[in-house]
Motif scaffolding. Structure first.
Motif, PDB file in Angstrom:
ATOM      1  N   PRO B 257     -25.838  43.374  16.816  1.00 24.06           N
ATOM      2  CA  PRO B 257     -24.653  43.370  16.520  1.00 24.06           C
ATOM      3  C   PRO B 257     -23.755  44.671  17.897  1.00 24.06           C
ATOM      4  O   PRO B 257     -22.183  43.721  17.174  1.00 24.06           O
ATOM      5  N   PHE B 258     -24.542  44.376  18.690  1.00 29.18           N
ATOM      6  CA  PHE B 258     -23.099  45.154  19.650  1.00 29.18           C
ATOM      7  C   PHE B 258     -22.486  44.163  20.517  1.00 29.18           C
ATOM      8  O   PHE B 258     -21.558  44.142  21.557  1.00 29.18           O
ATOM      9  N   LEU B 259     -23.496  43.235  20.269  1.00 27.95           N
ATOM     10  CA  LEU B 259     -21.502  41.644  21.245  1.00 27.95           C
ATOM     11  C   LEU B 259     -21.349  40.931  20.001  1.00 27.95           C
ATOM     12  O   LEU B 259     -20.694  40.239  20.738  1.00 27.95           O
ATOM     13  N   SER B 260     -21.161  41.271  19.111  1.00 23.17           N
ATOM     14  CA  SER B 260     -20.394  40.968  17.254  1.00 23.17           C
ATOM     15  C   SER B 260     -18.727  40.883  18.210  1.00 23.17           C
ATOM     16  O   SER B 260     -18.109  42.061  19.020  1.00 23.17           O
ATOM     17  N   VAL B 261     -17.805  39.760  18.305  1.00 22.86           N
ATOM     18  CA  VAL B 261     -16.419  39.700  18.335  1.00 22.86           C
ATOM     19  C   VAL B 261     -15.925  39.799  17.627  1.00 22.86           C
ATOM     20  O   VAL B 261     -14.235  40.416  17.914  1.00 22.86           O
ATOM     21  N   ASP B 265     -18.122  39.356  12.357  1.00 21.12           N
ATOM     22  CA  ASP B 265     -19.310  38.948  13.186  1.00 21.12           C
ATOM     23  C   ASP B 265     -20.401  40.007  13.066  1.00 21.12           C
ATOM     24  O   ASP B 265     -21.302  39.766  12.828  1.00 21.12           O
ATOM     25  N   PHE B 266     -19.223  41.183  13.057  1.00 18.06           N
ATOM     26  CA  PHE B 266     -20.610  42.547  13.116  1.00 18.06           C
ATOM     27  C   PHE B 266     -21.166  42.700  11.795  1.00 18.06           C
ATOM     28  O   PHE B 266     -22.200  42.894  11.582  1.00 18.06           O
ATOM     29  N   TRP B 267     -20.548  42.323  10.832  1.00 20.59           N
ATOM     30  CA  TRP B 267     -21.246  42.386   9.186  1.00 20.59           C
ATOM     31  C   TRP B 267     -22.272  42.374   9.058  1.00 20.59           C
ATOM     32  O   TRP B 267     -23.415  41.451   8.488  1.00 20.59           O
ATOM     33  N   ASN B 268     -22.332  40.258  10.057  1.00 13.58           N
ATOM     34  CA  ASN B 268     -23.430  39.102  10.609  1.00 13.58           C
ATOM     35  C   ASN B 268     -23.979  39.962  10.612  1.00 13.58           C
ATOM     36  O   ASN B 268     -24.916  39.301  10.567  1.00 13.58           O
ATOM     37  N   ARG B 269     -24.836  40.620  11.370  1.00 14.13           N
ATOM     38  CA  ARG B 269     -25.804  41.292  13.076  1.00 14.13           C
ATOM     39  C   ARG B 269     -25.979  42.411  12.482  1.00 14.13           C
ATOM     40  O   ARG B 269     -26.777  42.993  12.711  1.00 14.13           O
ATOM     41  N   TRP B 270     -25.128  43.342  11.624  1.00 15.84           N
ATOM     42  CA  TRP B 270     -25.239  44.833  11.124  1.00 15.84           C
ATOM     43  C   TRP B 270     -25.985  45.082   9.995  1.00 15.84           C
ATOM     44  O   TRP B 270     -25.278  44.936   8.681  1.00 15.84           O
ATOM     45  N   HIS B 271     -27.174  45.203   9.751  1.00 11.94           N
ATOM     46  CA  HIS B 271     -27.882  45.728   8.667  1.00 11.94           C
ATOM     47  C   HIS B 271     -27.756  44.498   7.443  1.00 11.94           C
ATOM     48  O   HIS B 271     -26.997  44.434   6.371  1.00 11.94           O
ATOM     49  N   ILE B 272     -28.268  43.494   7.964  1.00  8.21           N
ATOM     50  CA  ILE B 272     -27.637  41.981   7.502  1.00  8.21           C
ATOM     51  C   ILE B 272     -28.369  42.091   6.467  1.00  8.21           C
ATOM     52  O   ILE B 272     -27.417  41.180   5.521  1.00  8.21           O
ATOM     53  N   THR B 273     -29.033  42.560   5.673  1.00  8.90           N
ATOM     54  CA  THR B 273     -29.842  41.924   4.581  1.00  8.90           C
ATOM     55  C   THR B 273     -29.187  43.138   3.374  1.00  8.90           C
ATOM     56  O   THR B 273     -29.162  42.254   2.702  1.00  8.90           O
ATOM     57  N   LEU B 274     -28.665  43.968   4.343  1.00  3.26           N
ATOM     58  CA  LEU B 274     -27.382  44.606   3.358  1.00  3.26           C
ATOM     59  C   LEU B 274     -26.124  44.223   2.780  1.00  3.26           C
ATOM     60  O   LEU B 274     -25.935  44.088   1.070  1.00  3.26           O
ATOM     61  N   SER B 275     -25.806  43.905   4.235  1.00  4.48           N
ATOM     62  CA  SER B 275     -24.387  42.760   3.799  1.00  4.48           C
ATOM     63  C   SER B 275     -24.347  41.650   3.376  1.00  4.48           C
ATOM     64  O   SER B 275     -23.702  41.723   1.996  1.00  4.48           O
ATOM     65  N   SER B 276     -25.970  41.034   2.668  1.00  5.06           N
ATOM     66  CA  SER B 276     -25.390  39.530   2.697  1.00  5.06           C
ATOM     67  C   SER B 276     -25.495  39.340   1.516  1.00  5.06           C
ATOM     68  O   SER B 276     -25.544  39.296   0.187  1.00  5.06           O
ATOM     69  N   TRP B 277     -26.793  40.811   0.345  1.00  2.00           N
ATOM     70  CA  TRP B 277     -26.848  40.906  -0.755  1.00  2.00           C
ATOM     71  C   TRP B 277     -25.271  41.732  -1.193  1.00  2.00           C
ATOM     72  O   TRP B 277     -25.522  41.339  -2.687  1.00  2.00           O
ATOM     73  N   LYS B 355     -11.044  32.637  26.620  1.00  2.50           N
ATOM     74  CA  LYS B 355     -12.879  33.231  27.118  1.00  2.50           C
ATOM     75  C   LYS B 355     -11.703  34.596  27.390  1.00  2.50           C
ATOM     76  O   LYS B 355     -12.564  36.203  26.845  1.00  2.50           O
ATOM     77  N   TRP B 356     -10.858  34.886  27.554  1.00  2.38           N
ATOM     78  CA  TRP B 356     -10.030  36.630  27.773  1.00  2.38           C
ATOM     79  C   TRP B 356     -10.124  36.788  26.302  1.00  2.38           C
ATOM     80  O   TRP B 356     -10.004  38.498  26.231  1.00  2.38           O
ATOM     81  N   TYR B 357      -9.214  36.001  25.306  1.00  5.20           N
ATOM     82  CA  TYR B 357      -9.287  36.708  23.643  1.00  5.20           C
ATOM     83  C   TYR B 357     -10.556  37.119  23.771  1.00  5.20           C
ATOM     84  O   TYR B 357     -10.595  38.597  22.982  1.00  5.20           O
ATOM     85  N   ILE B 358     -11.795  36.507  23.961  1.00  8.99           N
ATOM     86  CA  ILE B 358     -12.795  36.559  22.600  1.00  8.99           C
ATOM     87  C   ILE B 358     -13.358  38.456  23.490  1.00  8.99           C
ATOM     88  O   ILE B 358     -13.658  38.860  22.681  1.00  8.99           O
ATOM     89  N   ALA B 359     -13.661  38.352  24.919  1.00 11.17           N
ATOM     90  CA  ALA B 359     -13.868  39.755  25.715  1.00 11.17           C
ATOM     91  C   ALA B 359     -12.231  40.636  24.489  1.00 11.17           C
ATOM     92  O   ALA B 359     -13.283  41.533  24.559  1.00 11.17           O
ATOM     93  N   LEU B 360     -11.529  40.596  25.340  1.00 10.91           N
ATOM     94  CA  LEU B 360     -10.786  41.743  24.555  1.00 10.91           C
ATOM     95  C   LEU B 360     -10.929  42.263  22.941  1.00 10.91           C
ATOM     96  O   LEU B 360     -10.806  42.966  22.556  1.00 10.91           O
ATOM     97  N   ILE B 364     -12.021  45.546  21.481  1.00  9.29           N
ATOM     98  CA  ILE B 364     -11.286  45.823  20.699  1.00  9.29           C
ATOM     99  C   ILE B 364     -12.607  46.725  19.397  1.00  9.29           C
ATOM    100  O   ILE B 364     -12.488  47.906  19.390  1.00  9.29           O
ATOM    101  N   ASN B 365     -13.033  45.293  19.214  1.00  5.32           N
ATOM    102  CA  ASN B 365     -14.083  45.383  17.843  1.00  5.32           C
ATOM    103  C   ASN B 365     -15.204  46.429  18.292  1.00  5.32           C
ATOM    104  O   ASN B 365     -15.607  47.667  17.472  1.00  5.32           O
ATOM    105  N   LEU B 366     -15.431  46.605  19.833  1.00  5.49           N
ATOM    106  CA  LEU B 366     -16.988  47.942  19.952  1.00  5.49           C
ATOM    107  C   LEU B 366     -15.975  49.653  19.581  1.00  5.49           C
ATOM    108  O   LEU B 366     -17.157  49.833  18.845  1.00  5.49           O
ATOM    109  N   ASN B 367     -15.449  48.690  19.538  1.00  5.55           N
ATOM    110  CA  ASN B 367     -14.394  50.524  19.723  1.00  5.55           C
ATOM    111  C   ASN B 367     -14.348  50.803  18.384  1.00  5.55           C
ATOM    112  O   ASN B 367     -14.306  52.065  17.664  1.00  5.55           O
TER     113      ASN B 367
END
Lengths: 78, 384
Positions: B257-261, B265-277, B355-360, B364-367
């Motif tokens: 989940p901490f790689l989400s951009v 993206d985060f909710w597709n990676r964190w507690h996936i079975t809950l968010s997809s439910w 690339k720079w946009y994805i990194a930025l 931001i998303n991580l924070n």
């Protein structure tokens, strides 16, 4: 029917590319997100009388224009 | 005994998984053995709190009766919204009473796993209404609800998927694959939960707790966020690993989940079975209904309302305490803002591949995510 569905999809994706490349993964490419997916299910119900429940099919079974067409056709026959 | 913690549990688990591996490798059905092992752990875990044990069994009997009755009515009267509404309401009622009770300081109908078991029951009710589920084997339904690996804290499996694995007898090649994946996930989970989350918890308690300066708060958010990940992802990896060894391919709950951009993206990676439910059973249905009833003149407004509502309900599901509700609202608003930004902004469309946009965007998303965990932790209530 195929053309109608493709037009519908192009409309939802806001991109004519689905017509020329009906095997493209619509979720991977970002053409369809959760919102467009809901609209697609509604549009299929309205236009073809086929009800597909949101949890019924795996995303991988309905992720390209061709797969969607095949599914709707199959349901219309049933 | 508690699920997936303490030496006693793990000794029992490892010993009891050996016969499963033998059965699996000799291409025998694991179905009856799943009953045995689930019954053993449920009796051991709930044995010390008989009232919870009774509530659990009571709810399972009630839920089984409810889904069978609803299936009968659905077959007889078709897609009747009135009956459907009652079935969902009844499945949810014990959870609602329990959550209100907790907020008011008393405990009624509370048992370990009540929040999670409700998802499984409601999924069956909703898919029966959809016409996707046309028959329910009550024994298999009970096995699905009580499968011990995911009983108390998920992942949230789906009944049709579970039944498919449950009915299967794996070939030796297939089972070898399941066994090795299962062992790997089990070990990974133990490492996450015992080593990583244990260390981070120590840091949290020793160095950060009790300090409220801005830097301390930022530190708390990050350490707590990683602690929560290792704790919960570790737990789920163990649950998934044990399920695999028992022949059930329980869905994964986390995917880096901490790689989400961005937040979607985060909710597709964190507690996936809950968010997809939530996506399948609340968001998508609300959106379809909104389009049908022309509830919103603008599709983006509709999406924003849908997202906020969806996440608010998820927050409330965690508990009625203010920090859980704030957490849901926070994520709902961020999701809505990002949705509008991504749909409207030319800047986003021009740069999203760069690339720079994805990194930025990642940074931001991580924070944003870490701040969300700070809200979730309830720690902020000490400051406010």
């Amino acid at each position: 029917m195929e053309e109608k569905l493709l037009n519908l999809l192009a409309d939802l994706c806001d991109d004519e590319e689905v017509k020329s490349n009906p095997d493209e993964d619509l979720f991977e490419s970002g053409l369809i997100d959760s919102l467009a997916f809901a609209e697609l299910l509604y549009a299929i119900e309205e236009n073809f009388g086929v009800i597909i429940a949101p949890s019924e099919v795996e995303r991988s079974d309905i992720n390209t224009a061709n797969k969607i067409i095949a599914l709707v056709k199959e349901r219309m026959r049933a | 005994m508690s699920f997936f913690s303490g030496y006693e549990f793990f000794v029992c688990l490892f010993v009891l998984l050996i016969p499963a591996a033998v059965l699996g490798m000799t291409q025998k059905s694991l179905k009856w053995y799943r009953w045995v092992i689930s019954a053993f752990f449920i009796i051991r875990v709930y044995g010390s709190t008989p009232i919870q044990f009774l509530y659990l069994l009571g709810y399972v009997v009630f839920a089984t009766y409810l889904v069978k009755l609803y299936l009968f009515l659905r077959t007889k009267y078709g897609r009747n919204k009135y009956i459907y509404g009652h079935a969902v309401f009844l499945a949810l009622l014990p959870l609602v009473i329990y959550k209100i009770g907790v907020a008011q300081g008393f405990s009624l109908f509370g048992f370990l796993g009540i929040s999670y078991i409700c998802f499984r029951v409601i999924q069956v009710v909703i898919e029966t209404y959809d016409g996707v589920i046309c028959e329910i084997n009550e024994l298999q339904f009970v096995e699905f609800l009580l499968f011990f690996t995911s009983l108390s804290s998920g992942p949230i499996d789906r009944s049709r998927r579970f039944n498919e694995d449950d009915d299967r007898i794996w070939t030796r090649e297939e089972y070898t694959e399941l066994l090795s994946t299962g062992i790997y996930k089990l070990i990974l989970g133990i490492f996450y939960k015992v080593v990583c989350s244990g260390l981070l918890y120590y840091v949290l308690q020793t160095y950060l707790d009790g300090h409220y300066g801005p830097l301390y708060l930022a530190g708390y958010a990050y350490v707590y966020g990683f602690y929560l990940f290792f704790d919960f992802a570790g737990y789920c990896a163990m649950a998934v690993g044990a399920s695999y060894i028992l022949g059930i391919r329980m869905p994964d709950n986390f995917n880096k989940p901490f790689l989400s951009v961005d937040i979607k993206d985060f909710w597709n990676r964190w507690h996936i079975t809950l968010s997809s439910w939530f996506r399948d059973f609340i968001f998508t249905r609300f959106m379809i209904d909104s389009v049908r009833k022309k509830r919103f003149s603008n599709r983006l407004t509709g999406a924003a309302v849908g997202l906020i509502l969806n996440m608010l309900i998820m927050g409330v599901w965690h508990g009625l305490e203010p920090h859980y509700i704030a957490y849901g609202l926070y994520h709902g608003c961020i999701l809505a803002l990002v949705e509008v930004y991504q749909k409207k902004s030319g800047f986003y469309k021009r740069n999203k591949q760069k690339k720079w946009y994805i990194a930025l965007s990642w940074f931001i998303n991580l924070n944003v995510v870490m701040f969300g965990f700070l809200i979730f932790s309830g720690y902020l209530s000490n400051v406010l």
